[in-house]
Design an enzyme around this catalytic site. Structure first.
Site, mmCIF file in Angstrom:
data_model
loop_
_atom_site.group_PDB
_atom_site.id
_atom_site.type_symbol
_atom_site.label_atom_id
_atom_site.label_comp_id
_atom_site.label_asym_id
_atom_site.label_seq_id
_atom_site.Cartn_x
_atom_site.Cartn_y
_atom_site.Cartn_z
ATOM 1 N N ARG A 1 7.424 -46.976 -97.244
ATOM 2 C CA ARG A 1 6.179 -46.603 -96.364
ATOM 3 C C ARG A 1 5.462 -45.415 -96.600
ATOM 4 O O ARG A 1 6.456 -44.319 -96.293
ATOM 5 C CB ARG A 1 6.437 -46.803 -94.644
ATOM 6 C CG ARG A 1 5.268 -46.317 -94.038
ATOM 7 C CD ARG A 1 5.362 -46.794 -92.374
ATOM 8 N NE ARG A 1 5.264 -48.177 -92.713
ATOM 9 C CZ ARG A 1 4.789 -48.764 -91.036
ATOM 10 N NH1 ARG A 1 4.923 -48.143 -90.221
ATOM 11 N NH2 ARG A 1 4.595 -49.948 -91.013
ATOM 12 N N HIS A 7 -0.916 -53.497 -96.251
ATOM 13 C CA HIS A 7 0.306 -53.925 -95.669
ATOM 14 C C HIS A 7 0.760 -55.217 -95.755
ATOM 15 O O HIS A 7 0.613 -55.975 -94.720
ATOM 16 C CB HIS A 7 0.018 -53.455 -94.054
ATOM 17 C CG HIS A 7 1.185 -53.270 -93.021
ATOM 18 N ND1 HIS A 7 2.214 -53.327 -93.644
ATOM 19 C CD2 HIS A 7 1.175 -53.187 -91.913
ATOM 20 C CE1 HIS A 7 3.266 -53.047 -92.410
ATOM 21 N NE2 HIS A 7 2.501 -53.125 -91.470
ATOM 22 N N GLN A 52 3.172 -57.171 -93.347
ATOM 23 C CA GLN A 52 2.551 -57.692 -92.143
ATOM 24 C C GLN A 52 1.888 -58.910 -92.111
ATOM 25 O O GLN A 52 1.874 -59.954 -91.315
ATOM 26 C CB GLN A 52 1.810 -56.571 -91.640
ATOM 27 C CG GLN A 52 1.000 -57.015 -90.151
ATOM 28 C CD GLN A 52 1.740 -57.074 -89.191
ATOM 29 O OE1 GLN A 52 2.691 -56.139 -89.060
ATOM 30 N NE2 GLN A 52 1.785 -57.950 -88.138
ATOM 31 N N ASP A 54 -6.774 -54.448 -84.930
ATOM 32 C CA ASP A 54 -5.872 -53.348 -85.120
ATOM 33 C C ASP A 54 -6.378 -52.164 -84.529
ATOM 34 O O ASP A 54 -7.544 -52.097 -84.039
ATOM 35 C CB ASP A 54 -5.836 -53.280 -86.832
ATOM 36 C CG ASP A 54 -4.553 -52.189 -86.995
ATOM 37 O OD1 ASP A 54 -3.672 -51.952 -86.286
ATOM 38 O OD2 ASP A 54 -4.527 -51.954 -88.388
ATOM 39 N N CYS A 83 -1.171 -56.368 -85.281
ATOM 40 C CA CYS A 83 -0.124 -56.072 -85.906
ATOM 41 C C CYS A 83 0.827 -55.178 -84.903
ATOM 42 O O CYS A 83 2.191 -55.133 -85.258
ATOM 43 C CB CYS A 83 -0.156 -55.621 -87.111
ATOM 44 S SG CYS A 83 -1.160 -53.910 -86.976
ATOM 45 N N ARG A 131 7.780 -60.757 -88.042
ATOM 46 C CA ARG A 131 8.261 -59.621 -89.126
ATOM 47 C C ARG A 131 9.569 -59.807 -89.627
ATOM 48 O O ARG A 131 9.960 -59.493 -90.697
ATOM 49 C CB ARG A 131 8.092 -58.437 -88.538
ATOM 50 C CG ARG A 131 6.806 -57.884 -88.232
ATOM 51 C CD ARG A 131 5.723 -57.840 -89.244
ATOM 52 N NE ARG A 131 5.957 -57.079 -90.495
ATOM 53 C CZ ARG A 131 5.937 -55.727 -90.519
ATOM 54 N NH1 ARG A 131 5.278 -55.067 -89.620
ATOM 55 N NH2 ARG A 131 6.240 -54.937 -91.626
HETATM 56 N N1 CP Z 1 2.916 -53.523 -87.344
HETATM 57 C C1 CP Z 1 3.758 -52.339 -87.872
HETATM 58 O O1 CP Z 1 4.048 -52.298 -89.331
HETATM 59 O O2 CP Z 1 4.571 -51.651 -87.058
HETATM 60 P P1 CP Z 1 5.241 -50.307 -87.292
HETATM 61 O O3 CP Z 1 4.305 -49.284 -87.559
HETATM 62 O O4 CP Z 1 6.035 -50.275 -86.113
HETATM 63 O O5 CP Z 1 6.219 -50.716 -88.431
HETATM 64 N N1 NVA Z 2 -3.552 -49.872 -89.597
HETATM 65 C C1 NVA Z 2 -2.453 -49.159 -88.883
HETATM 66 C C2 NVA Z 2 -1.292 -50.394 -88.990
HETATM 67 C C3 NVA Z 2 -0.072 -49.871 -88.341
HETATM 68 C C4 NVA Z 2 1.105 -50.855 -88.442
HETATM 69 C C5 NVA Z 2 -1.978 -48.054 -89.609
HETATM 70 O O1 NVA Z 2 -1.991 -47.724 -90.777
HETATM 71 O O2 NVA Z 2 -1.559 -46.954 -88.858
#
Ligand code: CP
Ligand code: NVA
Length: 309
Positions: free
Chosen positions: A109, A136, A139, A227, A266, A294
């Site tokens: 990540r 992502h 997701q 989101d 998400c 997930r």
């Molecule tokens: N939806 C998602 O990816 O959540 P986290 O940021 O908690 O991993």
């Molecule tokens: N769009 C959000 C998703 C979090 C899972 C971010 O990137 O923070």
């Protein structure tokens, strides 16, 4: 043999995505009634080790990958970039070469898509995208799985994305092209997805359209997706909130969708910002199933990468 990476939805074919989704659903089914701490009946990743590198915070991605590996018989290593030599200037390429000698797969990540691509280029083990500033994909696998569990095949359905045209929106755009559903984006002009990703969708012949009117996007849709207004890659500030306020998903906006439309997010969510509590906690919302999936979707992705299944 080149490692099988899971980097983005657009880099996989429709049949490949379908096989991951089908296996995820089968693995979910196979452990019905088992306590969460027990392994799957079949432990296909016994002896395998996943390194999870986080350059950004996470709850779902971190825990679902960890639990998925344990239930599949494998193990994980949790790494934070600030505690690695990466944080002191060691290159991503060298990190990839070294980790490839220790572990069987790497999940990353990061805020930079370029970092993910560099890791994948130099790793000799599969690399999985656990979120970047531009996508992502894990997701969206869970989201599609959730939609299909509740309503059957997503192909031919109409999905509305409302709010910021962010990383999660980009992965929805990719999925629309690969899995054959219509995607209507309702985003303010200044926060719309890039011309690049919209141009890609057009070239693919995907049914993706963009409007600044959230009601137009949501009209007659089967699924409404929202989101956060401020993603991890964004500078917090009131400007985004002002621009995005008309895109808040409330009962009135949901009423523009089909009566049996689902709502997804998400998570993490901010009740009262991008979605009202009434919608998030209401009968059309499937966000907790989405979060659970997930876990099951990660299993499909992990076995696709590691077993080439
Ligand atoms: N939806 C998602 O990816 O959540 P986290 O940021 O908690 O991993
Ligand atoms: N769009 C959000 C998703 C979090 C899972 C971010 O990137 O923070």
């Amino acid at each position: 043999m080149n490692p099988r990476h899971f980097l983005d939805i657009d880099r996989l074919s429709g049949p490949e995505l379908r096989s991951i989704l089908d296996r995820s659903a089968a693995m979910k089914q196979a452990r019905q009634g088992l306590p969460r701490g027990t392994p799957d009946p079949d432990r296909p990743l016994a002896g395998r080790l996943l390194a999870m590198i986080f350059d950004k915070p996470s709850t779902r991605t971190r825990v679902s990958f960890d639990v998925a590996m344990r239930q599949l018989g494998g193990e994980t290593l949790l790494l934070h970039t600030g505690e690695m030599q990466l944080g002191r200037g060691e290159t991503i390429a060298d990190t990839a070469r070294v980790l490839s000698r220790y572990v069987d797969a790497i999940m990353l990540r990061t805020g930079r898509q370029g970092a993910l691509d560099e890791l994948a280029e130099h790793a000799s083990v599969p690399v999985i995208n656990g979120l970047t500033n531009v996508s992502h994909p894990c997701q969206i696998m869970a989201d599609i799985m959730t939609y299909e569990e509740h309503r059957g095949a997503i192909a031919g359905r109409r999905v509305a994305w409302v709010g910021d045209g962010n990383n999660v929106a980009n992965s929805w755009i990719h999925a629309s092209a690969r899995l054959g559903f219509e995607l209507r984006l309702g985003c303010p002009e200044e926060l719309a997805p890039t011309k690049r990703v919209l141009g890609w969708a057009e070239k693919q012949g995907a049914q993706v359209s963009l409007s600044a009117d959230p009601y137009h996007a949501v009209a007659d849709s089967d699924l409404v997706v929202a989101d956060v207004w401020v993603s991890m890659a964004d500078d917090p500030g009131s400007k985004r909130h002002n621009v995005l306020a008309p895109y808040r998903v409330d009962g009135k906006l949901m009423a523009a969708a089909k009566p049996d439309a689902l709502f997804m997010h998400c998570l993490p969510a901010h009740r009262g910002e991008e979605v009202t509590a009434e919608v998030l906690d209401g009968p059309q919302s499937v966000v907790w199933d989405e979060a659970e999936n997930r876990l099951h979707a990660q299993k499909g992705i992990l076995t696709w990468c590691l077993l080439r299944a």
